[in-house]
Design a protein around this motif. Sequence first.
Motif, PDB file in Angstrom:
ATOM      1  N   THR A  20     101.137 -55.142 -61.770  1.00 37.96           N
ATOM      2  CA  THR A  20      99.690 -55.094 -61.864  1.00 37.96           C
ATOM      3  C   THR A  20      99.078 -56.471 -61.714  1.00 37.96           C
ATOM      4  N   GLU A  21      99.697 -57.466 -62.309  1.00 34.13           N
ATOM      5  CA  GLU A  21      99.139 -58.807 -62.255  1.00 34.13           C
ATOM      6  C   GLU A  21      99.241 -59.420 -60.868  1.00 34.13           C
ATOM      7  N   ASN A  22     100.301 -59.091 -60.133  1.00 37.03           N
ATOM      8  CA  ASN A  22     100.558 -59.751 -58.858  1.00 37.03           C
ATOM      9  C   ASN A  22     100.076 -58.977 -57.639  1.00 37.03           C
ATOM     10  N   ASP A  23      99.752 -57.728 -57.796  1.00 35.99           N
ATOM     11  CA  ASP A  23      99.378 -56.889 -56.660  1.00 35.99           C
ATOM     12  C   ASP A  23      97.900 -56.527 -56.750  1.00 35.99           C
ATOM     13  N   PRO A  24      97.051 -57.046 -55.827  1.00 37.10           N
ATOM     14  CA  PRO A  24      95.618 -56.733 -55.880  1.00 37.10           C
ATOM     15  C   PRO A  24      95.326 -55.264 -55.638  1.00 37.10           C
ATOM     16  N   ARG A  25      96.300 -54.513 -55.119  1.00 37.38           N
ATOM     17  CA  ARG A  25      96.097 -53.083 -54.893  1.00 37.38           C
ATOM     18  C   ARG A  25      96.273 -52.262 -56.157  1.00 37.38           C
ATOM     19  N   ALA A  26      96.751 -52.885 -57.226  1.00 39.51           N
ATOM     20  CA  ALA A  26      97.069 -52.131 -58.438  1.00 39.51           C
ATOM     21  C   ALA A  26      95.848 -51.442 -59.027  1.00 39.51           C
ATOM     22  N   ALA A  27      94.664 -52.033 -58.844  1.00 41.28           N
ATOM     23  CA  ALA A  27      93.447 -51.447 -59.404  1.00 41.28           C
ATOM     24  C   ALA A  27      92.807 -50.434 -58.458  1.00 41.28           C
ATOM     25  N   LEU A  28      93.433 -50.179 -57.314  1.00 35.75           N
ATOM     26  CA  LEU A  28      92.881 -49.267 -56.329  1.00 35.75           C
ATOM     27  C   LEU A  28      93.570 -47.911 -56.397  1.00 35.75           C
ATOM     28  N   ASP A  29      92.821 -46.879 -56.036  1.00 34.51           N
ATOM     29  CA  ASP A  29      93.353 -45.519 -55.978  1.00 34.51           C
ATOM     30  C   ASP A  29      93.109 -44.986 -54.582  1.00 34.51           C
ATOM     31  N   ALA A  30      94.184 -44.620 -53.885  1.00 35.07           N
ATOM     32  CA  ALA A  30      94.055 -44.139 -52.509  1.00 35.07           C
ATOM     33  C   ALA A  30      93.104 -42.953 -52.408  1.00 35.07           C
ATOM     34  N   ALA A  31      93.049 -42.135 -53.462  1.00 31.94           N
ATOM     35  CA  ALA A  31      92.205 -40.939 -53.420  1.00 31.94           C
ATOM     36  C   ALA A  31      90.724 -41.268 -53.310  1.00 31.94           C
ATOM     37  N   ASP A  32      90.353 -42.513 -53.623  1.00 34.05           N
ATOM     38  CA  ASP A  32      88.946 -42.917 -53.527  1.00 34.05           C
ATOM     39  C   ASP A  32      88.498 -43.099 -52.078  1.00 34.05           C
ATOM     40  N   PHE A  33      89.450 -43.180 -51.168  1.00 34.28           N
ATOM     41  CA  PHE A  33      89.112 -43.510 -49.791  1.00 34.28           C
ATOM     42  C   PHE A  33      89.288 -42.277 -48.909  1.00 34.28           C
ATOM     43  N   ALA A  34      88.176 -41.564 -48.741  1.00 33.09           N
ATOM     44  CA  ALA A  34      88.172 -40.314 -47.982  1.00 33.09           C
ATOM     45  C   ALA A  34      86.748 -40.030 -47.531  1.00 33.09           C
ATOM     46  N   PHE A  35      86.623 -39.192 -46.524  1.00 37.36           N
ATOM     47  CA  PHE A  35      85.299 -38.753 -46.096  1.00 37.36           C
ATOM     48  C   PHE A  35      85.448 -37.501 -45.259  1.00 37.36           C
ATOM     49  N   THR A  36      84.351 -36.789 -45.079  1.00 38.56           N
ATOM     50  CA  THR A  36      84.307 -35.602 -44.228  1.00 38.56           C
ATOM     51  C   THR A  36      83.011 -35.613 -43.438  1.00 38.56           C
ATOM     52  N   ARG A  37      83.095 -35.266 -42.177  1.00 38.99           N
ATOM     53  CA  ARG A  37      81.918 -35.107 -41.327  1.00 38.99           C
ATOM     54  C   ARG A  37      82.022 -33.763 -40.612  1.00 38.99           C
ATOM     55  N   ARG A  38      80.884 -33.211 -40.224  1.00 41.39           N
ATOM     56  CA  ARG A  38      80.912 -31.932 -39.543  1.00 41.39           C
ATOM     57  C   ARG A  38      79.784 -31.861 -38.528  1.00 41.39           C
ATOM     58  N   ALA A  39      79.968 -31.012 -37.530  1.00 39.31           N
ATOM     59  CA  ALA A  39      78.956 -30.823 -36.490  1.00 39.31           C
ATOM     60  C   ALA A  39      79.102 -29.436 -35.896  1.00 39.31           C
ATOM     61  N   TRP A  40      77.986 -28.884 -35.442  1.00 47.46           N
ATOM     62  CA  TRP A  40      78.009 -27.587 -34.767  1.00 47.46           C
ATOM     63  C   TRP A  40      78.295 -27.811 -33.292  1.00 47.46           C
ATOM     64  N   VAL A  41      79.189 -26.981 -32.730  1.00 50.51           N
ATOM     65  CA  VAL A  41      79.492 -27.060 -31.300  1.00 50.51           C
ATOM     66  C   VAL A  41      79.329 -25.683 -30.684  1.00 50.51           C
ATOM     67  N   ASP A  42      79.028 -25.671 -29.394  1.00 51.69           N
ATOM     68  CA  ASP A  42      78.688 -24.425 -28.702  1.00 51.69           C
ATOM     69  C   ASP A  42      79.934 -23.796 -28.091  1.00 51.69           C
ATOM     70  N   ALA A  43      80.827 -23.313 -28.968  1.00 55.63           N
ATOM     71  CA  ALA A  43      82.050 -22.640 -28.530  1.00 55.63           C
ATOM     72  C   ALA A  43      82.625 -21.883 -29.715  1.00 55.63           C
ATOM     73  N   ALA A  44      83.427 -20.877 -29.417  1.00 56.21           N
ATOM     74  CA  ALA A  44      84.036 -20.060 -30.464  1.00 56.21           C
ATOM     75  C   ALA A  44      85.127 -20.842 -31.193  1.00 56.21           C
ATOM     76  N   PRO A  45      85.371 -20.528 -32.479  1.00 55.88           N
ATOM     77  CA  PRO A  45      86.406 -21.244 -33.243  1.00 55.88           C
ATOM     78  C   PRO A  45      87.768 -21.257 -32.563  1.00 55.88           C
ATOM     79  N   ALA A  46      88.177 -20.151 -31.969  1.00 57.66           N
ATOM     80  CA  ALA A  46      89.494 -20.094 -31.339  1.00 57.66           C
ATOM     81  C   ALA A  46      89.612 -21.102 -30.206  1.00 57.66           C
ATOM     82  N   HIS A  47      88.538 -21.268 -29.448  1.00 52.24           N
ATOM     83  CA  HIS A  47      88.568 -22.208 -28.322  1.00 52.24           C
ATOM     84  C   HIS A  47      88.570 -23.647 -28.818  1.00 52.24           C
TER      85      HIS A  47
END
Length: 207
Positions: A20-47
């Motif tokens: 913990t003392e030597n690694d600056p990543r120790a205070a970080l949690d990978a789960a904090d780094f995420a995102f989701t984006r979405r958009a409508w497209v003119d095609a059927a889901p299967a395609h």
Amino acid sequence: MQPFRHPAHTQKVTLSATTTENDPRAALDAADFAFTRRAWVDAAPAHVYELISDVSAIGRWSPNASDVAFDRGAGPRAGAWFSGRNRRDGKEWTTRSQIVQANPGTAFGFVVGGAENGIVHWNWTFHPQGRGTVVQQSWQLLRLDPVLGTTRADLDALRRYMTNSVETTLTALAQWLAEERSRFTGERASRDVAVPTNAPQGDESCI
């Protein structure tokens, strides 16, 4: 098929005082780094699923990926591997990824580095809406690695960069599909392509 869960999300990891003392990543949690984006497209889901699960096509829309190809004999099914070239800040490198979800017409996902010890989980879902599809693309950091950054500022910058990349990809995909429909139907492709929007984590309504 059940949604993919990385081993790192089901195991509690502890760090020694020295680490913990030597690694600056120790205070970080990978789960904090995420995102989701979405958009409508003119095609059927299967395609849309067919296009996205053909990983060799992603270079049509992504500003950062190219030369993507399945391993010999592999295809869009869970467990299959593929390779691709990535670009960022003037650098290029090759990644190896493994498909972890392949549900035709509904969901497709892969992990960079493989399901057992991967570093990033990419996931796409496809929901019918009107005559088209709401495409939702998610990015989730699975574990910390110096190659991605060693501070919160590094990882925040990475997340912003990947968010911009996904928004560009979804916009390009929507435009490409609109033009494809125009070629086949004779309809004029709309200039009003849906702009990708933020989807709160866990929000699957796509409304």
